[in-house]
Design a protein around this motif. Structure first.
Motif, mmCIF file in Angstrom:
data_model
loop_
_atom_site.group_PDB
_atom_site.id
_atom_site.type_symbol
_atom_site.label_atom_id
_atom_site.label_comp_id
_atom_site.label_asym_id
_atom_site.label_seq_id
_atom_site.Cartn_x
_atom_site.Cartn_y
_atom_site.Cartn_z
ATOM 1 N N ILE A 38 0.860 -1.183 0.000
ATOM 2 C CA ILE A 38 0.000 0.000 0.000
ATOM 3 C C ILE A 38 0.897 1.234 0.000
ATOM 4 C CG2 ILE A 38 -1.794 1.283 1.224
ATOM 5 C CD1 ILE A 38 -2.665 -1.374 2.498
ATOM 6 N N ALA A 39 0.782 2.052 -1.043
ATOM 7 C CA ALA A 39 1.618 3.240 -1.173
ATOM 8 C C ALA A 39 0.738 4.483 -1.251
ATOM 9 C CB ALA A 39 2.493 3.148 -2.425
ATOM 10 N N VAL A 40 1.215 5.562 -0.653
ATOM 11 C CA VAL A 40 0.563 6.867 -0.745
ATOM 12 C C VAL A 40 1.354 7.708 -1.741
ATOM 13 C CG1 VAL A 40 -0.195 8.922 0.495
ATOM 14 C CG2 VAL A 40 -0.186 6.695 1.662
ATOM 15 N N LEU A 41 0.704 8.122 -2.819
ATOM 16 C CA LEU A 41 1.380 8.962 -3.810
ATOM 17 C C LEU A 41 1.311 10.418 -3.362
ATOM 18 C CD1 LEU A 41 0.041 7.326 -7.094
ATOM 19 C CD2 LEU A 41 1.974 6.647 -5.664
ATOM 20 N N PRO A 42 2.379 11.177 -3.549
ATOM 21 C CA PRO A 42 2.474 12.480 -2.888
ATOM 22 C C PRO A 42 1.702 13.617 -3.539
ATOM 23 C CG PRO A 42 4.489 12.029 -4.120
ATOM 24 C CD PRO A 42 3.654 10.779 -4.188
ATOM 25 N N ASP A 43 1.432 13.539 -4.845
ATOM 26 C CA ASP A 43 0.866 14.721 -5.502
ATOM 27 C C ASP A 43 0.251 14.330 -6.844
ATOM 28 O OD1 ASP A 43 3.056 14.466 -7.333
ATOM 29 O OD2 ASP A 43 4.310 15.651 -5.988
ATOM 30 N N PRO A 44 -0.433 15.282 -7.514
ATOM 31 C CA PRO A 44 -1.066 14.969 -8.804
ATOM 32 C C PRO A 44 -0.075 14.525 -9.875
ATOM 33 C CG PRO A 44 -1.910 17.031 -7.924
ATOM 34 C CD PRO A 44 -0.767 16.653 -7.066
ATOM 35 N N ALA A 45 1.139 15.062 -9.851
ATOM 36 C CA ALA A 45 2.129 14.655 -10.854
ATOM 37 C C ALA A 45 2.475 13.184 -10.698
ATOM 38 C CB ALA A 45 3.386 15.521 -10.748
ATOM 39 N N PHE A 47 0.533 10.933 -9.375
ATOM 40 C CA PHE A 47 -0.673 10.208 -9.797
ATOM 41 C C PHE A 47 -0.692 10.025 -11.313
ATOM 42 C CE2 PHE A 47 -5.202 10.919 -11.194
ATOM 43 C CZ PHE A 47 -5.652 9.643 -10.933
ATOM 44 N N ARG A 48 -0.451 11.103 -12.035
ATOM 45 C CA ARG A 48 -0.442 11.036 -13.493
ATOM 46 C C ARG A 48 0.646 10.085 -13.996
ATOM 47 N NH1 ARG A 48 2.042 15.868 -16.988
ATOM 48 N NH2 ARG A 48 1.857 14.983 -19.084
ATOM 49 N N GLN A 49 1.850 10.206 -13.457
ATOM 50 C CA GLN A 49 2.961 9.355 -13.892
ATOM 51 C C GLN A 49 2.678 7.886 -13.604
ATOM 52 O OE1 GLN A 49 6.172 11.104 -11.718
ATOM 53 N NE2 GLN A 49 6.165 12.996 -12.929
ATOM 54 N N THR A 50 2.114 7.616 -12.421
ATOM 55 C CA THR A 50 1.817 6.235 -12.047
ATOM 56 C C THR A 50 0.730 5.654 -12.937
ATOM 57 O OG1 THR A 50 2.450 6.693 -9.749
ATOM 58 C CG2 THR A 50 1.082 4.737 -10.150
ATOM 59 N N ASP A 167 -7.293 18.020 -17.426
ATOM 60 C CA ASP A 167 -6.073 18.814 -17.285
ATOM 61 C C ASP A 167 -5.743 19.130 -15.836
ATOM 62 O OD1 ASP A 167 -5.560 18.894 -19.991
ATOM 63 O OD2 ASP A 167 -6.389 20.903 -20.297
ATOM 64 N N VAL A 168 -6.736 19.601 -15.088
ATOM 65 C CA VAL A 168 -6.430 20.111 -13.750
ATOM 66 C C VAL A 168 -6.155 18.983 -12.763
ATOM 67 C CG1 VAL A 168 -8.842 20.313 -12.983
ATOM 68 C CG2 VAL A 168 -7.099 21.875 -12.065
ATOM 69 N N TYR A 169 -6.856 17.857 -12.880
ATOM 70 C CA TYR A 169 -6.572 16.723 -11.994
ATOM 71 C C TYR A 169 -5.216 16.092 -12.318
ATOM 72 C CZ TYR A 169 -11.262 16.548 -9.966
ATOM 73 O OH TYR A 169 -12.411 16.826 -9.282
ATOM 74 N N LEU A 170 -4.798 16.195 -13.575
ATOM 75 C CA LEU A 170 -3.546 15.583 -14.010
ATOM 76 C C LEU A 170 -2.420 16.607 -14.122
ATOM 77 C CD1 LEU A 170 -5.047 13.220 -16.724
ATOM 78 C CD2 LEU A 170 -4.255 12.586 -14.446
ATOM 79 N N VAL A 171 -2.596 17.743 -13.469
ATOM 80 C CA VAL A 171 -1.618 18.829 -13.368
ATOM 81 C C VAL A 171 -0.981 19.152 -14.727
ATOM 82 C CG1 VAL A 171 0.347 17.411 -12.561
ATOM 83 C CG2 VAL A 171 0.202 19.812 -11.875
ATOM 84 N N ARG A 172 -1.857 19.436 -15.679
ATOM 85 C CA ARG A 172 -1.413 19.925 -16.981
ATOM 86 C C ARG A 172 -1.540 21.454 -17.006
ATOM 87 N NH1 ARG A 172 -1.298 16.067 -21.174
ATOM 88 N NH2 ARG A 172 -0.446 17.853 -22.313
ATOM 89 N N HIS A 173 -0.637 22.111 -17.708
ATOM 90 C CA HIS A 173 -0.699 23.564 -17.927
ATOM 91 C C HIS A 173 -0.553 24.368 -16.631
ATOM 92 C CE1 HIS A 173 -1.804 22.291 -21.873
ATOM 93 N NE2 HIS A 173 -2.987 21.826 -21.493
#
Length: 463
Positions: A38-45, A47-50, A167-173
């Motif tokens: 069980i891992a906690v991802l730190p931020d939206p970036a 999340f997107r990369q994973t 875009d906003v959930y996946l930290v684009r732009h």
């Protein structure tokens, strides 16, 4: 928003006061998941990369359930990745489930369009079959409830977040909408979550493909939608009777739908009532259901400490900055702030002595979308449930209850909570919130109209 202000009486009938729920006496069944899985991802970036990495590595199945997959750069990046994965692995099963109503309309306040479904059909026509995209109509109309189930199953991994895909959930732009992000590696849990949507979505006559031409109208589907709702009220995840060994955490997926016999609601209330010392509650829209407010009041009287983190009104996704054309939907952040002011004023003694801590999150022009609970040091709830009346009775929700009697995840939870507080400020008292007398003139006018007609109560129950 204007339609809500003039909402008919039948909306009120759908939102009658909640019946008392029976206590959950039996212990929840669970999957025994190794804590190091069980891992906690730190931020939206992250999340997107994973998400993109898991899609690229997928070999058997991809099952994505989300409110929407948007026609923008972020959504297209995900859709491109899904089609590329299918091209690499022809036997790969790829299914995407989004809300039926949300996919068939344009954005609120924008010109009319065929919505995200137009993008799905364009991709299918250009790249061929293989990525099946389904619309899930939880209710006859979007106003009455949407698909708010969460969880991406990719092979044996469950990537769980309240985030949708745009875009906003996946930290684009350069801008982001903050959520929570967890990765759980466990085949049984992944099978249960994928199996749920196969049984209750794919096999339902109400759930239809959005990536093909000739979609039926919602009116034609209404008999099937009624039957679908009845099925959802009885739906459960298939969970074994596991035992917990050293190094493992109990993980229970729970669905929630409807005003009565709602499994997720009952579990959340039971967990809150069982609090011994402390609760941390995360919600993006401060509009707690009455049963939750009652339990929190009981916990304060028992001497428990409660921390609640919400977004500042400027971190709400409906906030309209001064100087921009105002629309009625921009009233919502002010309604939520008024709810918070009333709550802080009612509990000002506990706020003063530090027993109740209200945290406002704000980070520039980014927005806040966190949900969930931490209870004592051994229970956490991952969920897309906004902990508001709409989630409590109208939307289709789910959540993962993590019970950790050996405190194996405590350090991860404490690190997550500390990271969230870096952009949050504790309210000293309700006077720290902006006075309604200083709100923009259009906001003050609409608030007076709602209060005069007592429609503010109805609006709070719908949003």
């Amino acid at each position: 928003m204007n339609k809500l202000i003039a909402a008919p009486g039948r909306l009120a009938r759908r939102m009658l006061p909640f019946r008392r729920k029976p206590e959950m006496h039996a212990e929840l069944p669970f999957f025994a998941v190794p804590a190091d899985a069980i891992a906690v991802l730190p931020d939206p970036a992250a999340f997107r990369q994973t998400l993109l990495r898991l899609i690229a590595q997928a070999s058997r199945r991809i099952v994505i359930v989300t409110l929407y997959l948007q026609d923008d750069d972020g959504g297209r990046e995900v859709l491109d990745a899904l089609y590329a994965a299918k091209a690499r692995q022809p036997a790969l099963q790829v299914s995407v489930f989004v809300d039926w109503h949300r996919a068939r309309r344009g954005l609120i306040g924008k010109q009319k369009s065929e919505g995200n479904a137009g993008m799905y059909r364009e991709y299918a026509a250009r790249l061929g079959p293989g990525v099946d995209i389904y619309g899930v109509p939880v209710q006859n109309r979007e106003l009455f409830g949407v698909l708010h189930l969460k969880g991406f199953v990719i092979d044996d991994a469950v990537l769980y977040s309240g985030a949708s895909l745009n875009d906003v959930y996946l930290v684009r732009h350069g801008r982001y909408r903050l959520d929570r992000y967890h990765l759980l590696q466990h085949r049984g849990l992944a099978d249960a979550m994928a199996g749920f949507v196969q049984r209750h979505f794919v096999e339902s006559a109400a759930v239809r493909r959005l990536d093909v031409a000739g979609m039926p109208s919602t009116k034609v589907l209404q008999p099937a939608i009624r039957e679908f709702r009845h099925d959802l009220q009885r739906a459960v995840y298939e969970i074994p009777c596991d035992t917990l060994d050293a190094g493992e955490v109990a993980v229970t997926p729970l669905p929630g739908f409807g005003r009565s016999d709602n499994t997720l609601n009952e579990a959340l209330l039971a967990l809150l009532r069982g609090t011994r010392q402390r609760v941390i509650l995360l919600t993006p829209y401060f509009n707690l259901p009455r049963p939750v407010r009652i339990v929190l009041g009981q916990l304060l009287r028992r001497g428990c400490r409660i921390d609640i983190m919400v977004g500042d009104k400027t971190a709400n996704d409906f906030y309209i900055p001064p100087g921009q054309p105002f629309k009625a939907i921009g009233l919502l952040p002010y309604l939520y702030e008024n709810n918070l002011r009333r709550f802080a004023r009612a509990h000002r003694r506990q706020v003063d002595n530090g027993q109740l801590n209200l945290h406002l999150w704000r980070d520039g022009d980014n927005s806040y979308h966190l949900k969930g609970l931490f209870i004592d040091d051994d229970v956490a709830v991952l969920t897309g449930n906004n902990l508001n009346p709409r989630a409590w009775s109208l939307d289709l929700e789910n959540g993962l209850v993590l019970r950790d009697p050996a405190h194996l995840l405590q350090a991860k939870h404490e690190a997550e909570w500390a990271a969230l507080r870096r952009h949050a400020t504790r309210l000293a008292d309700y006077h720290a919130l902006e006075s309604p007398r200083r709100y923009p003139a259009e906001v003050r006018r609409l608030l007076r109209r709602l209060n005069r007609t007592r429609l503010d109560r109805l609006v709070n129950r719908l949003l």
